[in-house]
Scaffold this motif. Sequence first.
Motif, PDB file in Angstrom:
ATOM      1  N   UNK A   4       0.900  -1.183  -0.032  1.00 29.81           N
ATOM      2  CA  UNK A   4      -0.002   0.057  -0.046  1.00 29.81           C
ATOM      3  C   UNK A   4       0.846   1.454  -0.054  1.00 29.81           C
ATOM      4  N   UNK A   5       0.363   2.135  -0.505  1.00 30.82           N
ATOM      5  CA  UNK A   5       0.913   3.645  -0.436  1.00 30.82           C
ATOM      6  C   UNK A   5       1.274   3.992   1.022  1.00 30.82           C
ATOM      7  N   UNK A   6       2.676   4.365   1.013  1.00 28.52           N
ATOM      8  CA  UNK A   6       3.143   4.842   2.334  1.00 28.52           C
ATOM      9  C   UNK A   6       3.945   6.464   2.189  1.00 28.52           C
ATOM     10  N   UNK A   7       3.863   6.804   1.092  1.00 29.50           N
ATOM     11  CA  UNK A   7       4.519   8.041   0.758  1.00 29.50           C
ATOM     12  C   UNK A   7       3.801   8.740  -0.449  1.00 29.50           C
ATOM     13  N   UNK A   8       3.412  10.072   0.081  1.00 23.96           N
ATOM     14  CA  UNK A   8       2.758  10.817  -0.833  1.00 23.96           C
ATOM     15  C   UNK A   8       3.422  12.180  -0.736  1.00 23.96           C
ATOM     16  N   UNK A   9       3.812  12.597  -2.111  1.00 19.70           N
ATOM     17  CA  UNK A   9       4.198  13.906  -2.245  1.00 19.70           C
ATOM     18  C   UNK A   9       3.101  14.985  -2.337  1.00 19.70           C
ATOM     19  N   UNK A  10       2.841  15.595  -1.282  1.00 20.42           N
ATOM     20  CA  UNK A  10       1.693  16.662  -1.482  1.00 20.42           C
ATOM     21  C   UNK A  10       1.970  17.965  -1.658  1.00 20.42           C
ATOM     22  N   UNK A  11       3.213  18.311  -1.581  1.00 19.58           N
ATOM     23  CA  UNK A  11       3.508  19.570  -2.065  1.00 19.58           C
ATOM     24  C   UNK A  11       4.997  19.702  -2.726  1.00 19.58           C
ATOM     25  N   UNK A  12       4.937  20.537  -3.687  1.00 17.90           N
ATOM     26  CA  UNK A  12       6.356  20.613  -4.488  1.00 17.90           C
ATOM     27  C   UNK A  12       6.497  21.839  -5.115  1.00 17.90           C
ATOM     28  N   UNK A  13       7.602  22.478  -5.113  1.00 13.50           N
ATOM     29  CA  UNK A  13       8.006  23.596  -5.781  1.00 13.50           C
ATOM     30  C   UNK A  13       7.922  23.476  -7.422  1.00 13.50           C
ATOM     31  N   UNK A  14       7.691  24.556  -8.077  1.00 17.19           N
ATOM     32  CA  UNK A  14       7.554  24.575  -9.402  1.00 17.19           C
ATOM     33  C   UNK A  14       9.056  23.864  -9.971  1.00 17.19           C
ATOM     34  N   UNK A  15      10.079  24.443  -9.313  1.00 15.19           N
ATOM     35  CA  UNK A  15      11.385  24.336  -9.696  1.00 15.19           C
ATOM     36  C   UNK A  15      12.129  22.985  -8.846  1.00 15.19           C
TER      37      UNK A  15
END
Length: 213
Positions: free
Chosen positions: A139-150
Amino acid sequence: MSTRLLACAVSALAGMTLATTTAVAAPAPVTDTGGVPVVEAVSVAGPAPVPRLDLDRYQGTWLQLAAVPQYFSLVCARDTQANYSLDPQGNIAVHNSCITWANTLNEIDGTAVVNDKETQAQLHVSFPGVPTQGSLEGPTNYIVTGLAPDYSWAVVTDPSRISGFVLSRTPTLDADAWQQVRATITAAGQNLCTYLTSPTTGGESRILPLCTL
């Protein structure tokens, strides 16, 4: 405070069944009944991934600037980081490391497999040889919820919001970037005060709640 980044995300959830979404209590519109404010609980889906994660751009070294403490944090004193690279199978090879309180290097290797082909921002991370964490798929245990455009910073959590990491390409972030990071954490349904800063060479040397900075 510091931990093994992805290892912590997996280890903190060991033995638990993770759902892709989690119901949590969140404030609904406040009404006034006889002068007494009432807040109703509503069901909110789990943390949403970013619309699209470019795995090629996500590769390389990330420094942990803040994280939700886990019991694995105790070993790491400073300079917690992760290095990601694509392996021959098309998965992400993970190498996590930190400097311990004894001034020694602590490190672990693992593999991240994309569970969400649409966004590529939801993954399952495993660490061979570690009890309950050795399965390549899960199962998923790592979610990228925010990321800078660069791709200069990222915020990572899990479906149950137990873990949380602020990752950066550099030891420091400017005030505007930190404002965006805080907004991302709040939007994911997490409390800023549960995040503690991670001592990093060239950056913050103290361990403080993120809500106080």
